[in-house]
Design a protein around this motif. Structure first.
Motif, PDB file in Angstrom:
ATOM      1  N   GLN A  23       0.830  -1.201   0.000  1.00 34.32           N
ATOM      2  CA  GLN A  23       0.000   0.000   0.000  1.00 34.32           C
ATOM      3  C   GLN A  23       0.873   1.262   0.000  1.00 34.32           C
ATOM      4  OE1 GLN A  23      -2.944  -0.065   3.058  1.00 34.32           O
ATOM      5  NE2 GLN A  23      -3.769   1.914   2.508  1.00 34.32           N
ATOM      6  N   GLU A  24       2.022   1.204   0.649  1.00 34.36           N
ATOM      7  CA  GLU A  24       2.928   2.358   0.699  1.00 34.36           C
ATOM      8  C   GLU A  24       3.398   2.748  -0.699  1.00 34.36           C
ATOM      9  OE1 GLU A  24       3.675  -0.591   2.475  1.00 34.36           O
ATOM     10  OE2 GLU A  24       2.524   0.156   4.182  1.00 34.36           O
ATOM     11  N   LEU A  25       3.664   1.739  -1.540  1.00 37.39           N
ATOM     12  CA  LEU A  25       4.079   2.016  -2.917  1.00 37.39           C
ATOM     13  C   LEU A  25       2.940   2.687  -3.681  1.00 37.39           C
ATOM     14  CD1 LEU A  25       6.080   1.889  -5.254  1.00 37.39           C
ATOM     15  CD2 LEU A  25       5.296  -0.457  -5.692  1.00 37.39           C
ATOM     16  N   MET A  26       1.714   2.221  -3.467  1.00 37.56           N
ATOM     17  CA  MET A  26       0.563   2.845  -4.132  1.00 37.56           C
ATOM     18  C   MET A  26       0.474   4.328  -3.763  1.00 37.56           C
ATOM     19  SD  MET A  26      -0.858   0.584  -5.974  1.00 37.56           S
ATOM     20  CE  MET A  26       0.863   0.247  -6.243  1.00 37.56           C
ATOM     21  N   PHE A  96      -0.159   7.275 -13.566  1.00 40.62           N
ATOM     22  CA  PHE A  96       0.016   6.167 -12.633  1.00 40.62           C
ATOM     23  C   PHE A  96       0.585   4.944 -13.349  1.00 40.62           C
ATOM     24  CE2 PHE A  96      -1.410   2.417 -10.367  1.00 40.62           C
ATOM     25  CZ  PHE A  96      -0.985   2.689  -9.084  1.00 40.62           C
ATOM     26  N   ARG A  97       0.067   4.629 -14.521  1.00 46.99           N
ATOM     27  CA  ARG A  97       0.551   3.478 -15.292  1.00 46.99           C
ATOM     28  C   ARG A  97       2.035   3.629 -15.623  1.00 46.99           C
ATOM     29  NH1 ARG A  97      -1.853   2.418 -20.424  1.00 46.99           N
ATOM     30  NH2 ARG A  97      -1.107   0.305 -20.165  1.00 46.99           N
ATOM     31  N   LEU A  98       2.442   4.833 -16.032  1.00 48.32           N
ATOM     32  CA  LEU A  98       3.850   5.069 -16.371  1.00 48.32           C
ATOM     33  C   LEU A  98       4.738   4.944 -15.138  1.00 48.32           C
ATOM     34  CD1 LEU A  98       3.321   8.107 -18.751  1.00 48.32           C
ATOM     35  CD2 LEU A  98       4.105   5.823 -19.423  1.00 48.32           C
ATOM     36  N   LEU A  99       4.303   5.497 -14.024  1.00 44.51           N
ATOM     37  CA  LEU A  99       5.076   5.406 -12.791  1.00 44.51           C
ATOM     38  C   LEU A  99       5.163   3.963 -12.297  1.00 44.51           C
ATOM     39  CD1 LEU A  99       3.524   8.551 -11.156  1.00 44.51           C
ATOM     40  CD2 LEU A  99       5.966   8.285 -11.679  1.00 44.51           C
ATOM     41  N   ALA A 100       4.065   3.223 -12.384  1.00 48.08           N
ATOM     42  CA  ALA A 100       4.044   1.828 -11.945  1.00 48.08           C
ATOM     43  C   ALA A 100       5.019   0.993 -12.768  1.00 48.08           C
ATOM     44  CB  ALA A 100       2.626   1.279 -12.045  1.00 48.08           C
ATOM     45  N   HIS A 101       5.113   1.294 -14.046  1.00 52.23           N
ATOM     46  CA  HIS A 101       5.998   0.553 -14.952  1.00 52.23           C
ATOM     47  C   HIS A 101       7.447   0.611 -14.466  1.00 52.23           C
ATOM     48  CE1 HIS A 101       7.060  -1.217 -18.817  1.00 52.23           C
ATOM     49  NE2 HIS A 101       8.083  -0.391 -18.838  1.00 52.23           N
ATOM     50  N   GLU A 102       7.844   1.746 -13.892  1.00 51.88           N
ATOM     51  CA  GLU A 102       9.219   1.882 -13.374  1.00 51.88           C
ATOM     52  C   GLU A 102       9.506   0.902 -12.243  1.00 51.88           C
ATOM     53  OE1 GLU A 102       9.610   5.915 -12.063  1.00 51.88           O
ATOM     54  OE2 GLU A 102       9.852   6.677 -14.093  1.00 51.88           O
ATOM     55  N   HIS A 103       8.464   0.406 -11.584  1.00 55.53           N
ATOM     56  CA  HIS A 103       8.616  -0.504 -10.446  1.00 55.53           C
ATOM     57  C   HIS A 103       8.236  -1.938 -10.819  1.00 55.53           C
ATOM     58  CE1 HIS A 103       9.319   2.675  -7.458  1.00 55.53           C
ATOM     59  NE2 HIS A 103       8.562   3.400  -8.266  1.00 55.53           N
ATOM     60  N   ASP A 104       8.214  -2.255 -12.133  1.00 54.94           N
ATOM     61  CA  ASP A 104       7.813  -3.570 -12.633  1.00 54.94           C
ATOM     62  C   ASP A 104       6.418  -3.957 -12.168  1.00 54.94           C
ATOM     63  OD1 ASP A 104      10.068  -4.079 -14.187  1.00 54.94           O
ATOM     64  OD2 ASP A 104      11.194  -4.816 -12.449  1.00 54.94           O
ATOM     65  N   LEU A 105       5.573  -2.953 -12.052  1.00 45.20           N
ATOM     66  CA  LEU A 105       4.188  -3.153 -11.654  1.00 45.20           C
ATOM     67  C   LEU A 105       3.310  -3.038 -12.887  1.00 45.20           C
ATOM     68  CD1 LEU A 105       3.202  -3.480  -8.707  1.00 45.20           C
ATOM     69  CD2 LEU A 105       2.409  -1.143  -8.838  1.00 45.20           C
ATOM     70  N   GLY A 106       2.557  -4.084 -13.155  1.00 45.52           N
ATOM     71  CA  GLY A 106       1.630  -4.059 -14.281  1.00 45.52           C
ATOM     72  C   GLY A 106       0.302  -3.467 -13.851  1.00 45.52           C
ATOM     73  N   VAL A 107      -0.354  -2.762 -14.751  1.00 42.60           N
ATOM     74  CA  VAL A 107      -1.644  -2.130 -14.470  1.00 42.60           C
ATOM     75  C   VAL A 107      -2.586  -2.428 -15.624  1.00 42.60           C
ATOM     76  CG1 VAL A 107      -2.858   0.041 -14.044  1.00 42.60           C
ATOM     77  CG2 VAL A 107      -0.507  -0.242 -13.221  1.00 42.60           C
ATOM     78  N   ARG A 108      -3.725  -3.039 -15.297  1.00 45.76           N
ATOM     79  CA  ARG A 108      -4.804  -3.206 -16.274  1.00 45.76           C
ATOM     80  C   ARG A 108      -5.920  -2.254 -15.863  1.00 45.76           C
ATOM     81  NH1 ARG A 108      -4.380  -9.517 -16.303  1.00 45.76           N
ATOM     82  NH2 ARG A 108      -5.587  -9.318 -14.408  1.00 45.76           N
ATOM     83  N   CYS A 109      -6.264  -1.347 -16.746  1.00 54.61           N
ATOM     84  CA  CYS A 109      -7.339  -0.387 -16.485  1.00 54.61           C
ATOM     85  C   CYS A 109      -8.632  -1.009 -17.023  1.00 54.61           C
ATOM     86  CB  CYS A 109      -7.043   0.943 -17.166  1.00 54.61           C
ATOM     87  SG  CYS A 109      -8.274   2.201 -16.831  1.00 54.61           S
ATOM     88  N   THR A 110      -9.627  -1.209 -16.141  1.00 55.39           N
ATOM     89  CA  THR A 110     -10.833  -1.909 -16.547  1.00 55.39           C
ATOM     90  C   THR A 110     -12.091  -1.096 -16.266  1.00 55.39           C
ATOM     91  OG1 THR A 110     -11.122  -3.029 -14.424  1.00 55.39           O
ATOM     92  CG2 THR A 110      -9.722  -4.122 -16.052  1.00 55.39           C
ATOM     93  N   LEU A 138      -3.773  -4.529 -10.365  1.00 51.81           N
ATOM     94  CA  LEU A 138      -2.352  -4.272 -10.153  1.00 51.81           C
ATOM     95  C   LEU A 138      -1.610  -5.529  -9.741  1.00 51.81           C
ATOM     96  CD1 LEU A 138      -2.956  -1.244  -7.785  1.00 51.81           C
ATOM     97  CD2 LEU A 138      -2.473  -1.103 -10.213  1.00 51.81           C
ATOM     98  N   GLY A 139      -0.361  -5.604 -10.159  1.00 53.98           N
ATOM     99  CA  GLY A 139       0.493  -6.681  -9.700  1.00 53.98           C
ATOM    100  C   GLY A 139       1.873  -6.579 -10.315  1.00 53.98           C
ATOM    101  N   TYR A 140       2.829  -7.191  -9.632  1.00 52.57           N
ATOM    102  CA  TYR A 140       4.179  -7.240 -10.175  1.00 52.57           C
ATOM    103  C   TYR A 140       4.187  -8.175 -11.377  1.00 52.57           C
ATOM    104  CZ  TYR A 140       5.964  -4.708  -6.183  1.00 52.57           C
ATOM    105  OH  TYR A 140       6.209  -3.738  -5.264  1.00 52.57           O
ATOM    106  N   VAL A 141       5.021  -7.829 -12.343  1.00 57.10           N
ATOM    107  CA  VAL A 141       5.153  -8.640 -13.552  1.00 57.10           C
ATOM    108  C   VAL A 141       6.607  -9.039 -13.709  1.00 57.10           C
ATOM    109  CG1 VAL A 141       3.170  -7.613 -14.727  1.00 57.10           C
ATOM    110  CG2 VAL A 141       5.406  -6.577 -15.008  1.00 57.10           C
ATOM    111  N   THR A 142       6.835 -10.032 -14.553  1.00 59.66           N
ATOM    112  CA  THR A 142       8.215 -10.425 -14.838  1.00 59.66           C
ATOM    113  C   THR A 142       8.908  -9.257 -15.523  1.00 59.66           C
ATOM    114  OG1 THR A 142       7.475 -11.429 -16.891  1.00 59.66           O
ATOM    115  CG2 THR A 142       7.715 -12.888 -15.005  1.00 59.66           C
TER     116      THR A 142
END
Length: 161
Positions: A23-26, A96-110, A138-142
């Protein structure tokens, strides 16, 4: 890295790892992502975070993911303000999607039909003067691909006045 390098990577299908999303990362990412105010400097958003511990509410509504972020938007009575606010929310989600990408976090906007059901939205704490603009899965991706996929060639049309 250039922004244009991300286009193909962020369009790839997302397969989440079974790893919790802090949650802190969010909160850290959202503090930067919200630099998308409209011309009235309104920040019409609010966020509801659900991880695996309390994400049971999302079961059957969304695809399985380690975490979910409900992006809630204040509904202005004035149509012009409401549309400006929605545009700002969309920009914030892209930030948010661009920032998450820097942390290997995938984002699906639904977007799903259940989001427009007032009684269902209220179970998540959405007020009568608000609506769910999107649910981010949200979740970490390879590790992301090192090779940039070939971008499809689009036919753009514009006219000079």
């Amino acid at each position: 890295m250039k922004l244009s390098d991300l286009v193909g990577e962020m369009s790839n299908p997302i397969h989440f790892l079974n790893r919790p999303v802090p949650q802190e990362l969010m909160l850290e990412l959202l503090n930067y992502a919200i630099w998308a105010p409209n011309d009235g400097l309104r920040e019409p958003w609010r966020f509801i975070f659900a991880d695996n511990q309390n994400g049971g509410l999302m079961q059957g509504l969304q695809e399985p993911a380690p975490a979910y972020l409900l992006v809630v938007m204040r509904e202005e009575a004035d149509r012009h303000k409401r549309e400006e606010d929605f545009a700002a929310v969309c920009c914030m989600i892209q930030n948010f999607r661009l920032l998450a990408h820097e942390h290997d976090l995938g984002v699906r906007c639904t977007l799903h039909d259940w989001m427009y059901d007032r009684s269902r939205a209220e179970t998540f704490g959405v007020l009568g003067s608000e609506r769910i603009a999107a649910v981010l899965e949200l979740g970490y991706v390879t590790a992301h691909l090192k090779e940039k996929p070939e971008a499809p060639e689009l036919q753009l049309r514009f006219e000079l006045l």
